[in-house]
Structure formats: structure tokens, C-alpha cells
Design an enzyme around this catalytic site. Structure first.
Site, PDB file in Angstrom:
ATOM      1  CB  THR A  60     -11.590  99.386  82.587  1.00  0.00           C
ATOM      2  OG1 THR A  60     -12.247  98.519  81.662  1.00  0.00           O
ATOM      3  CG2 THR A  60     -11.125  98.595  83.781  1.00  0.00           C
ATOM      4  NE  ARG A  64     -18.934 104.187  74.877  1.00  0.00           N
ATOM      5  CZ  ARG A  64     -17.927 104.036  74.017  1.00  0.00           C
ATOM      6  NH1 ARG A  64     -18.067 103.250  72.970  1.00  0.00           N
ATOM      7  NH2 ARG A  64     -16.787 104.667  74.205  1.00  0.00           N
ATOM      8  CB  SER A 161     -16.534 106.018  70.572  1.00  0.00           C
ATOM      9  OG  SER A 161     -15.541 105.726  69.617  1.00  0.00           O
ATOM     10  CG  ASP A 331     -14.552 109.403  69.759  1.00  0.00           C
ATOM     11  OD1 ASP A 331     -14.589 108.599  68.806  1.00  0.00           O
ATOM     12  OD2 ASP A 331     -14.077 109.114  70.871  1.00  0.00           O
ATOM     13  CG  ASP A 333     -11.558 107.093  69.788  1.00  0.00           C
ATOM     14  OD1 ASP A 333     -12.321 106.854  68.827  1.00  0.00           O
ATOM     15  OD2 ASP A 333     -11.744 106.618  70.926  1.00  0.00           O
ATOM     16  CD  GLU A 432      -8.442  96.180  71.320  1.00  0.00           C
ATOM     17  OE1 GLU A 432      -7.902  95.446  72.167  1.00  0.00           O
ATOM     18  OE2 GLU A 432      -9.342  96.989  71.581  1.00  0.00           O
ATOM     19  CD  GLU A 433     -10.578  93.427  66.357  1.00  0.00           C
ATOM     20  OE1 GLU A 433     -11.038  93.461  65.200  1.00  0.00           O
ATOM     21  OE2 GLU A 433     -11.264  93.628  67.372  1.00  0.00           O
ATOM     22  CE  LYS A 446     -10.604 103.728  70.915  1.00  0.00           C
ATOM     23  NZ  LYS A 446     -10.550 103.489  72.377  1.00  0.00           N
TER      24      LYS A 446
END
Length: 626
Positions: A60, A64, A161, A331, A333, A432-433, A446
């Protein structure tokens, strides 16, 4: 190029020879071919087994891994194969809308991987909106933003990321601007497996670009989409009634770091053109981390959450009597904050959950300032993932707005936000944490740049309104909703089978009294709610069916418990799950109590009890630094 069996030594293991020969036949990249040939010459069979025994799995989050030759790594051949499968799948889903958005960050090989991706889509008839003319970079949120604004069928962002410098990734967004969710992930993976043979021996991506630029099938849209992104930011997120903070004439008043990533360019454009902030007048940027650098030379790990990552930023702030530091990951985000506590004089980096609460508090204040009729037709809803703090759930109960949690990841948060919007809810925020914050009226993923802008506006509003700093807002929230404190950590394992063994021990062996789930954890805690999203059981629902999607291939248990020793209204909630990308078993523990010390102690106690009762490192071999 054809395979070169002669370079494979006679002592090459038989179960390696076929895959290596296939690689050398399919790969047209001289760099990665030579890498494999050298490993063969060195008889480095252990390393070759790591790279060739399995194929990288499309999930999903896309792909990476480390950038190296091999079917389990990120490299031109793997990118080509993934793009072939993805293009074929999307072509079947949207036969009348063959449009794709492709962008990339500044990492090693990102430009090459993006050009391969775009070329594959072009060669099968897609029109490609490309976000990176010449040697430019974009931040990840611009891809889903562009998918929505260009009505594209698919978006691909090449980025890893905040991963280590030698990693890269292939991140996919569906036509709704969200990361893909089942069943698309498995269907795409299957289509990739059906299209592993390169469709063409022509790997001249420059000529493909040149040809399609002339035919206007490849369109550079970075400037257009950046301008639209800025306009949307101004229209949706920025209130003209909020100005700079009244901070006793202190200028500059914050420090920004893009962490050697792509954030500086877009952040400074927004700061100047929308917020009307001037660099070196309103804020400083950490010079050593200002410009994109794929080597990330000043940090051991390019993640703002990591210890020491914000050291240069806080040092610059301290030298200039500034009490606020904001940061993006490479990146852009994700978003993080460090602030100097005005009462203690100490610097403190806020947790992802604390920042999430601050955003939720600000969005609630803005919502309540709207007129009653608008609020009646726009019922408020907020979302976070199930491993994140339950503090906004408590806020929703007290303030009477709708709250939901989702499975881990913005693929779930973003898609659920769209569902709720479709039901008539106004959804200004989700988080999200792991320092990920979404403002879905802007982007359904995000977005660290949007988060930076909203936080600066909130900071200014609080300071101007009643002189409050972030820690004051948190303190007010704790007093109103309870002290929520976390203790998150993870264990590392060598054998992937260990994770299932631990979860099965909890399910079937720990409690031998015949109950469907354990009733206690040691002598310290009584379980009140037990949810197992692997087996599909929840103790407090009708028919014991879970309120979130079940995945038998992913280990995940969430528990609500109370201490057996009576200490008021204290509770603990935790999620234990296996990581899908790393050899880790993760624990997200949050305690709520009527005072801070009790909540902190209770969360830590649960970590220790779980270690003793369920994890059992002396038996399982798991290790941890927490």
C-alpha cells in the site's frame, strides 16, 4: 546486452545462477550490471542471496528499499518492472482517462527513477504531467495535490521520505489523491508480476522525453501546480485575521529547517507571498541544512524525530533568543516542533501526539468561531490512526463532535476523510503520531508544509489572543480532558517468525482458562477491551466483530486496560503490531490519568509488564534499547 554466463563462477550456487542470469539478461543499466558482475567475481554469495532470493513486494506504500542491484532492491530494472505493471493496471481501470502525474525529490537516483516511470507510462499511451523540469525537485504533497487538480488517474512520487540516504521509494497515489488501499495494492502487485519482462530494449529515456515533449504528451507542470498549491493554501488554510505574534518586538521569532530536503523552496515562497514573512527578518533558516543534499551530512538519520536531528536548529534559536523551532523531513510531508518552555527555560521537542492535539485544538477554535447555521450544515469530524493518541477522542466526547480512528497509515486516514466528507462532515484535520498531519480540504495525505503554515498561524493566534504558548495550550488540554502520556518503543528480531509466535502466545497460551482472550496482564493490569485485527475478534462489539478492517497477514492487537491497584480514573491503551517494512515489533502505549506523573508512570509500567509477561526477551530473543 545479453546475459554473460561466463562471469558466473563455477562455484555459484545453483539456486542463484538462474536469477543472476535472468538479471543480466533483463538489466540494461551498466552500473547495476557491473555491480552484480563484481559480486559474482568476488564470490559474495551471501550478499547475492540477499538481493536475489526474493523480489521486493509492492504494497500500500508502493516500494521502498536500499538502492542496489537485485530484485529485492531499488534500481532501474525494478522501477521499470513496477511501472509496467502499474501502467497496465491503471489503463484497465481508467481506459478513457490515461493521465498520470510523476514527481521526484532530491535523493540519489530519484531523477533517473522518475524518468523511467514517466517513460513507461508515455510508451503505453498515457499523457504524463511531469513535476520536475530540468534539475528541479518537488515536495511529496504536490503529487496528490496535482492528481486531484489535474483529474489524473494515478500519481507516482519517487522518494524515501526520511529513510537513510541510500534508500529510495516509489510512492503511489490513486485517482482520488490518496495512497492506495486494498484490493488495489494486491491487484497491482499481481499485475507487476505478470509484466516483469521489459517491454522494450530501448532504455533511452532522454529520447522518450524529447519525442513526447514535442507531441505534447509530456507536459511540465511544476510552476502551474506550485502556483495552484499556493493559491489553495491562501484560500483554504490562511486566515487574514491572524497576523504575526505579539512577542514584545522580538524578530526573528522562529527557526526553520528543511533537514537537507526539498522544503526550503516551497516554504519560503509561501512565507513571502502568503504569510508575508521575510527570511532573516521574521525567521532564520538553518544554513547547514537549507539546500537539498542527498547525503544528509549533518544528521545521522534524516528524521526530525530522531535524537539530535534538531540540534543545529535549537542552537541557532538559542543564540538569537528565539523560542520556536519548526522542521520538515526531507520530502516535506512530515512536520515537527521544538519549543523553549517559557516557565522552565528548557528546550523540549513536542511528540507527534502533542502536536496533533495542538492542531486539533486550533481547528476546533476556528470551527467554533463560525456562525451557528454554518456549523449546523457542516458537522465537525476529526480522525487519527489507532496507534495515535486518544486525546482528541476525549475532546470529541466533551466538545460534541464526530471522531473516528483508522488503521495505521495515511492511506486509511485520507480515504476515510473522503468518506466522511461524502457523508456531509466537515473534516479539517487528521493525524498520525509519527509526525504526520493532514488537512484534507487541502491535500488528502500528510503535508508537512501545510502543517508548518497552520502551526505558525496557531502560534500567532494563541500568543496574540491571551499570551499562551504551546505548552500552555497543552496544559489547558490536559486539565480539561485528562493527562495523556505515551511510551512508544519497539523490539528488534532476527527471525520474522518470532512475531507470529509472540502474538499466538498471547492469543492461545498466556491465559489457559479457556477465555477467548486474556483477562489480565500479569498481576498489575485487568483487560477491559481486547481487539485482534489479525483474527477478527473484538470483545466489546456486537457479534465480537472488529470496528476496523481485518488483515490475517498483519499482526495487530489493541488493548484497553486498567491498573488493578486503584489509582482513580487511570487507564492504559496500547497497540502491539508487527512492522510491515522493518524487523520490528512495535508497541504504542498511552496512559491517561488525572495528573501528569501518574500517567507517565503508568505508561512506563505497562511497557515493563508487557516485557516481562508477553515479550519475554530471554525466551524470544528480541532486543530493545527502550
Amino acid at each position: 546486452m545479453s546475459s554473460i554466463p561466463s562471469i558466473i563462477c563455477d562455484d555459484c550456487p545453483a539456486n542463484l545462477r538462474e536469477n543472476i542470469d535472468l538479471w543480466l539478461r533483463q538489466d540494461k543499466c551498466e552500473e547495476t550490471r557491473n555491480e552484480v558482475i563484481q559480486l559474482c567475481k568476488d564470490s559474495n554469495w551471501i550478499e547475492l542471496h540477499k538481493r536475489f532470493d526474493s523480489r521486493i513486494v509492492f504494497g500500500t506504500a508502493g516500494l521502498r528499499s536500499r538502492m542496489e542491484a537485485g530484485f529485492s532492491r531499488m534500481n532501474p530494472l525494478v522501477i521499470l518492472q513496477a511501472s509496467q505493471g502499474l501502467a497496465k493496471y491503471i489503463k484497465a481501470q481508467f481506459p478513457t482517462n490515461l493521465t498520470a502525474v510523476v514527481g521526484h525529490d532530491h535523493r540519489f537516483h530519484s531523477k533517473q527513477f522518475a524518468m523511467i516511470t514517466a517513460s513507461v507510462f508515455l510508451r503505453v499511451g498515457f499523457k504524463v504531467y511531469y513535476l520536475n523540469p530540468e534539475d528541479s525537485f518537488v515536495h511529496t504533497p504536490l503529487v496528490p495535490f496535482s492528481v486531484n487538480h489535474l483529474n489524473a488517474s494515478i500519481g507516482v512520487m519517487i522518494t524515501a521520505s526520511h529513510n537513510p540516504k541510500m534508500d529510495n521509494g516509489y510512492k503511489v497515489y490513486y485517482s482520488n489523491g490518496c495512497q492506495i488501499i486494498p484490493p488495489h495494492d494486491k491487484n497491482i502487485a499481481a499485475t507487476i508480476d505478470e509484466n516483469l519482462e521489459p517491454w522494450s530494449s530501448d532504455w533511452n529515456w532522454d529520447s522518450t522525453f524529447e519525442k513526447n515533449l514535442k507531441e505534447k504528451k509530456l507536459v511540465y507542470v511544476r510552476e502551474e501546480m506550485t502556483n495552484k498549491y499556493l493559491q489553495a493554501m491562501k484560500d483554504i488554510l490562511v486566515s487574514s485575521s491572524i497576523s504575526r505574534p505579539n512577542n514584545n518586538g522580538k524578530k526573528p521569532w522562529f527557526v526553520y529547517t528543511p533537514m537537507h530536503g526539498v522544503g526550503y523552496n516551497i516554504f519560503t515562497k509561501i512565507s513571502k507571498n502568503i504569510l508575508h514573512y521575510e527570511e532573516n527578518m521574521d525567521y532564520f533558516v538553518v544554513k547547514e541544512q537549507m539546500y537539498p543534499d542527498p547525503a544528509f551530512p549533518t544528521v545521522s538519520f534524516p528524521n526530525p524525530e530522531e535524537k539530535g536531528a534538531l540540534s543545529l536548529a535549537t542552537k541557532l534559536a538559542e543564540e538569537n533568543n528565539i523560542s520556536l523551532v519548526i522542521a520538515n523531513d526531507p520530502d516535506a510531508d512530515r512536520f515537527s516542533v521544538a519549543s523553549k518552555n517559557e516557565k522552565t527555560g528548557q528546550w523540549q521537542q513536542l511528540s507527534g501526539n502533542e502536536i496533533g492535539f495542538l492542531f486539533a485544538s486550533f481547528e476546533l477554535e476556528k470551527y467554533m468561531s463560525q456562525d451557528i447555521e454554518w456549523r449546523r450544515t457542516h458537522p465537525l469530524a476529526m480522525i487519527n490512526s489507532t496507534v495515535s493518541s486518544q486525546m482528541i477522542k476525549k475532546m470529541a466526547q466533551v466538545e460534541s463532535f464526530h471522531y473516528e480512528d483508522t488503521l495505521t497509515g495515511f492511506k486509511w486516514i485520507g480515504n476515510r476523510a473522503l468518506d466522511l466528507q461524502g457523508q456531509g462532515y466537515y473534516v479539517p484535520f487528521g493525524f498520525e503520531e509519527a509526525i504526520g498531519y493532514m488537512f484534507p480540504t487541502m491535500v488528502t495525505d500528510k503535508d508537512g508544509v501545510s502543517a508548518a503554515v497552520v502551526f505558525l498561524l496557531a502560534y500567532s493566534y494563541w500568543l496574540n489572543n491571551d499570551g499562551s504558548y504551546p505548552f500552555d495550550i497543552l496544559e489547558k488540554g490536559f486539565k480539561k480532558f485528562g493527562f495523556f502520556k505515551e511510551y512508544n518503543g519497539y523490539y528488534i528480531y532476527d527471525d520474522p517468525k518470532t512475531t507470529k509466535q509472540i502474538f499466538d502466545f498471547v492469543r492461545y497460551q498466556y491465559d489457559t482458562s479457556g477465555n477467548p482472550y486474556p483477562k489480565n496482564i500479569g498481576k498489575e493490569f485487568k483487560i477491559e477491551v481486547f481487539r485482534d485485527l489479525t483474527t477478527g475478534y473484538q470483545s466489546n462489539t456486537i457479534d465480537n466483530l472488529p470496528n476496523l478492517p481485518v488483515d490475517p497477514h498483519s499482526e495487530m492487537i489493541t488493548i484497553e486496560a486498567v491498573p488493578k491497584q486503584d489509582i482513580g480514573k487511570s487507564k492504559v491503551r496500547f497497540t502491539m503490531r508487527g512492522s510491515g517494512t522493518e524487523p520490528k515489533l512495535k508497541l504504542y502505549i498511552e496512559a491517561v490519568a488525572d495528573n501528569e506523573k501518574c500517567a507517565i508512570d503508568l505508561a512506563y509500567e505497562m511497557w515493563n509488564v508487557l516485557k516481562k509477561e508477553w515479550i519475554r526477551p530471554d525466551v524470544t530473543g528480541l532486543t530493545t534499547t527502550f
